[in-house]
Design a protein around this motif. Structure first.
Motif, PDB file in Angstrom:
ATOM      1  N   CYS A  66      34.504  29.962  46.413  1.00  0.00           N
ATOM      2  CA  CYS A  66      34.959  31.305  46.752  1.00  0.00           C
ATOM      3  C   CYS A  66      35.935  31.246  47.929  1.00  0.00           C
ATOM      4  CB  CYS A  66      33.769  32.201  47.074  1.00  0.00           C
ATOM      5  SG  CYS A  66      34.199  33.951  47.205  1.00  0.00           S
ATOM      6  N   ALA A  67      35.633  30.426  48.919  1.00  0.00           N
ATOM      7  CA  ALA A  67      36.532  30.274  50.067  1.00  0.00           C
ATOM      8  C   ALA A  67      37.898  29.764  49.612  1.00  0.00           C
ATOM      9  CB  ALA A  67      35.920  29.327  51.096  1.00  0.00           C
ATOM     10  N   GLU A  68      37.908  28.793  48.714  1.00  0.00           N
ATOM     11  CA  GLU A  68      39.176  28.230  48.234  1.00  0.00           C
ATOM     12  C   GLU A  68      39.970  29.244  47.413  1.00  0.00           C
ATOM     13  OE1 GLU A  68      37.905  24.660  46.248  1.00  0.00           O
ATOM     14  OE2 GLU A  68      37.752  23.545  48.132  1.00  0.00           O
ATOM     15  N   VAL A  69      39.276  29.974  46.550  1.00  0.00           N
ATOM     16  CA  VAL A  69      39.947  30.983  45.720  1.00  0.00           C
ATOM     17  C   VAL A  69      40.522  32.092  46.603  1.00  0.00           C
ATOM     18  CG1 VAL A  69      39.556  32.790  43.985  1.00  0.00           C
ATOM     19  CG2 VAL A  69      38.635  30.503  43.629  1.00  0.00           C
ATOM     20  N   CYS A  70      39.731  32.555  47.561  1.00  0.00           N
ATOM     21  CA  CYS A  70      40.206  33.615  48.455  1.00  0.00           C
ATOM     22  C   CYS A  70      41.383  33.141  49.297  1.00  0.00           C
ATOM     23  CB  CYS A  70      39.071  34.095  49.358  1.00  0.00           C
ATOM     24  SG  CYS A  70      37.855  35.112  48.497  1.00  0.00           S
ATOM     25  N   ASP A  71      41.313  31.910  49.786  1.00  0.00           N
ATOM     26  CA  ASP A  71      42.405  31.365  50.584  1.00  0.00           C
ATOM     27  C   ASP A  71      43.690  31.279  49.756  1.00  0.00           C
ATOM     28  OD1 ASP A  71      43.453  30.089  53.017  1.00  0.00           O
ATOM     29  OD2 ASP A  71      43.555  28.298  51.758  1.00  0.00           O
ATOM     30  N   ALA A  72      43.584  30.785  48.540  1.00  0.00           N
ATOM     31  CA  ALA A  72      44.766  30.676  47.672  1.00  0.00           C
ATOM     32  C   ALA A  72      45.328  32.058  47.322  1.00  0.00           C
ATOM     33  CB  ALA A  72      44.406  29.913  46.394  1.00  0.00           C
ATOM     34  N   THR A  73      44.442  33.019  47.091  1.00  0.00           N
ATOM     35  CA  THR A  73      44.890  34.378  46.764  1.00  0.00           C
ATOM     36  C   THR A  73      45.588  34.999  47.962  1.00  0.00           C
ATOM     37  OG1 THR A  73      43.076  34.624  45.189  1.00  0.00           O
ATOM     38  CG2 THR A  73      44.140  36.646  45.936  1.00  0.00           C
ATOM     39  N   CYS A  74      45.024  34.817  49.146  1.00  0.00           N
ATOM     40  CA  CYS A  74      45.638  35.349  50.360  1.00  0.00           C
ATOM     41  C   CYS A  74      47.037  34.768  50.543  1.00  0.00           C
ATOM     42  CB  CYS A  74      44.776  35.045  51.573  1.00  0.00           C
ATOM     43  SG  CYS A  74      45.511  35.607  53.117  1.00  0.00           S
ATOM     44  N   GLY A  87      51.184  37.424  36.753  1.00  0.00           N
ATOM     45  CA  GLY A  87      50.595  36.290  37.458  1.00  0.00           C
ATOM     46  C   GLY A  87      49.792  36.744  38.662  1.00  0.00           C
ATOM     47  N   MET A  88      50.330  37.721  39.384  1.00  0.00           N
ATOM     48  CA  MET A  88      49.625  38.250  40.543  1.00  0.00           C
ATOM     49  C   MET A  88      48.345  38.948  40.104  1.00  0.00           C
ATOM     50  SD  MET A  88      50.876  40.928  43.474  1.00  0.00           S
ATOM     51  CE  MET A  88      52.292  39.938  43.890  1.00  0.00           C
ATOM     52  N   ARG A  89      48.431  39.712  39.028  1.00  0.00           N
ATOM     53  CA  ARG A  89      47.264  40.429  38.516  1.00  0.00           C
ATOM     54  C   ARG A  89      46.156  39.449  38.119  1.00  0.00           C
ATOM     55  NH1 ARG A  89      49.709  43.478  35.078  1.00  0.00           N
ATOM     56  NH2 ARG A  89      49.695  45.345  36.340  1.00  0.00           N
ATOM     57  N   VAL A  90      46.515  38.377  37.427  1.00  0.00           N
ATOM     58  CA  VAL A  90      45.527  37.385  36.993  1.00  0.00           C
ATOM     59  C   VAL A  90      44.864  36.734  38.201  1.00  0.00           C
ATOM     60  CG1 VAL A  90      45.288  35.127  35.869  1.00  0.00           C
ATOM     61  CG2 VAL A  90      46.581  36.945  34.747  1.00  0.00           C
ATOM     62  N   ARG A  91      45.643  36.362  39.205  1.00  0.00           N
ATOM     63  CA  ARG A  91      45.103  35.705  40.395  1.00  0.00           C
ATOM     64  C   ARG A  91      44.141  36.633  41.145  1.00  0.00           C
ATOM     65  NH1 ARG A  91      46.116  31.451  43.482  1.00  0.00           N
ATOM     66  NH2 ARG A  91      48.074  30.919  42.482  1.00  0.00           N
ATOM     67  N   VAL A  92      44.543  37.882  41.340  1.00  0.00           N
ATOM     68  CA  VAL A  92      43.711  38.827  42.088  1.00  0.00           C
ATOM     69  C   VAL A  92      42.436  39.156  41.304  1.00  0.00           C
ATOM     70  CG1 VAL A  92      43.616  41.163  43.073  1.00  0.00           C
ATOM     71  CG2 VAL A  92      45.639  39.742  43.428  1.00  0.00           C
ATOM     72  N   ASP A  93      42.541  39.275  39.984  1.00  0.00           N
ATOM     73  CA  ASP A  93      41.352  39.552  39.174  1.00  0.00           C
ATOM     74  C   ASP A  93      40.391  38.365  39.203  1.00  0.00           C
ATOM     75  OD1 ASP A  93      39.826  41.288  37.468  1.00  0.00           O
ATOM     76  OD2 ASP A  93      40.340  39.938  35.821  1.00  0.00           O
ATOM     77  N   TRP A  94      40.921  37.167  39.184  1.00  0.00           N
ATOM     78  CA  TRP A  94      40.099  35.952  39.283  1.00  0.00           C
ATOM     79  C   TRP A  94      39.362  35.957  40.620  1.00  0.00           C
ATOM     80  CZ3 TRP A  94      42.129  30.874  41.449  1.00  0.00           C
ATOM     81  CH2 TRP A  94      41.202  29.852  41.304  1.00  0.00           C
ATOM     82  N   CYS A  95      40.055  36.279  41.683  1.00  0.00           N
ATOM     83  CA  CYS A  95      39.456  36.341  43.010  1.00  0.00           C
ATOM     84  C   CYS A  95      38.339  37.391  43.031  1.00  0.00           C
ATOM     85  CB  CYS A  95      40.520  36.666  44.056  1.00  0.00           C
ATOM     86  SG  CYS A  95      39.917  36.637  45.763  1.00  0.00           S
ATOM     87  N   ARG A  96      38.597  38.555  42.457  1.00  0.00           N
ATOM     88  CA  ARG A  96      37.593  39.620  42.405  1.00  0.00           C
ATOM     89  C   ARG A  96      36.337  39.133  41.690  1.00  0.00           C
ATOM     90  NH1 ARG A  96      35.601  42.563  38.788  1.00  0.00           N
ATOM     91  NH2 ARG A  96      37.040  41.763  37.249  1.00  0.00           N
ATOM     92  N   SER A  97      36.515  38.463  40.571  1.00  0.00           N
ATOM     93  CA  SER A  97      35.376  37.970  39.781  1.00  0.00           C
ATOM     94  C   SER A  97      34.567  36.926  40.543  1.00  0.00           C
ATOM     95  CB  SER A  97      35.869  37.352  38.472  1.00  0.00           C
ATOM     96  OG  SER A  97      36.487  38.321  37.678  1.00  0.00           O
TER      97      SER A  97
END
Length: 134
Positions: A66-74, A87-97
């Motif tokens: 989760c830390a890695e996903v959030c860091d990459a999304t940020c 691409g942005m939508r997919v990344r942010v939705d992945w982070c949300r999940s």
């Protein structure tokens, strides 16, 4: 006119300032929540004994992920990137999940209530930003 890369479909240069400000505020809020979540998950993962039970190991691994996903999304949200809206939508939705899954896992781990709440806050910020992208 077409939208600039990294901006939602309806946000083009002549779009109202208020709409552009809301988009940027939601994007910044999401990035900030991702940073806080990454920090909380990294701390929580470091507190879990890696030689503990299978559940503890799952908590540790999920916290790190989760830390890695959030860091990459940020990082992606903070860049004036050339990424497309999808691409942005997919990344942010992945982070949300991932944040929601992590929050549920932290709920089962005593002492992780604060990290679980931070994960939920991040998931909510991601959902609000996704709503803006519609």
């Amino acid at each position: 006119m077409t939208a600039r890369p990294g901006y939602p479909h309806g946000v083009t240069p002549p779009t109202s300032q208020q709409q552009l400000y809301r988009f940027l505020e939601d994007r910044f809020t999401c990035a900030q929540a991702c940073t806080e979540c990454a920090r909380a998950c990294a701390v929580r993962a470091s507190l879990v004994d890696p030689d503990g039970t299978e559940h503890q190991e799952r908590v540790r691994r999920l916290g790190i992920m989760c830390a890695e996903v959030c860091d990459a999304t940020c990082r992606a949200l903070c860049e004036e990137s050339r990424q497309d809206e999808e691409g942005m939508r997919v990344r942010v939705d992945w982070c949300r999940s991932v944040c929601l899954e992590c929050a549920r896992t932290f709920d089962e781990h005593p002492g992780a209530e604060s990290a679980a709440a931070t994960c939920r806050d991040c998931a909510d910020a991601c959902a609000a930003f996704l709503e803006m992208l519609k």
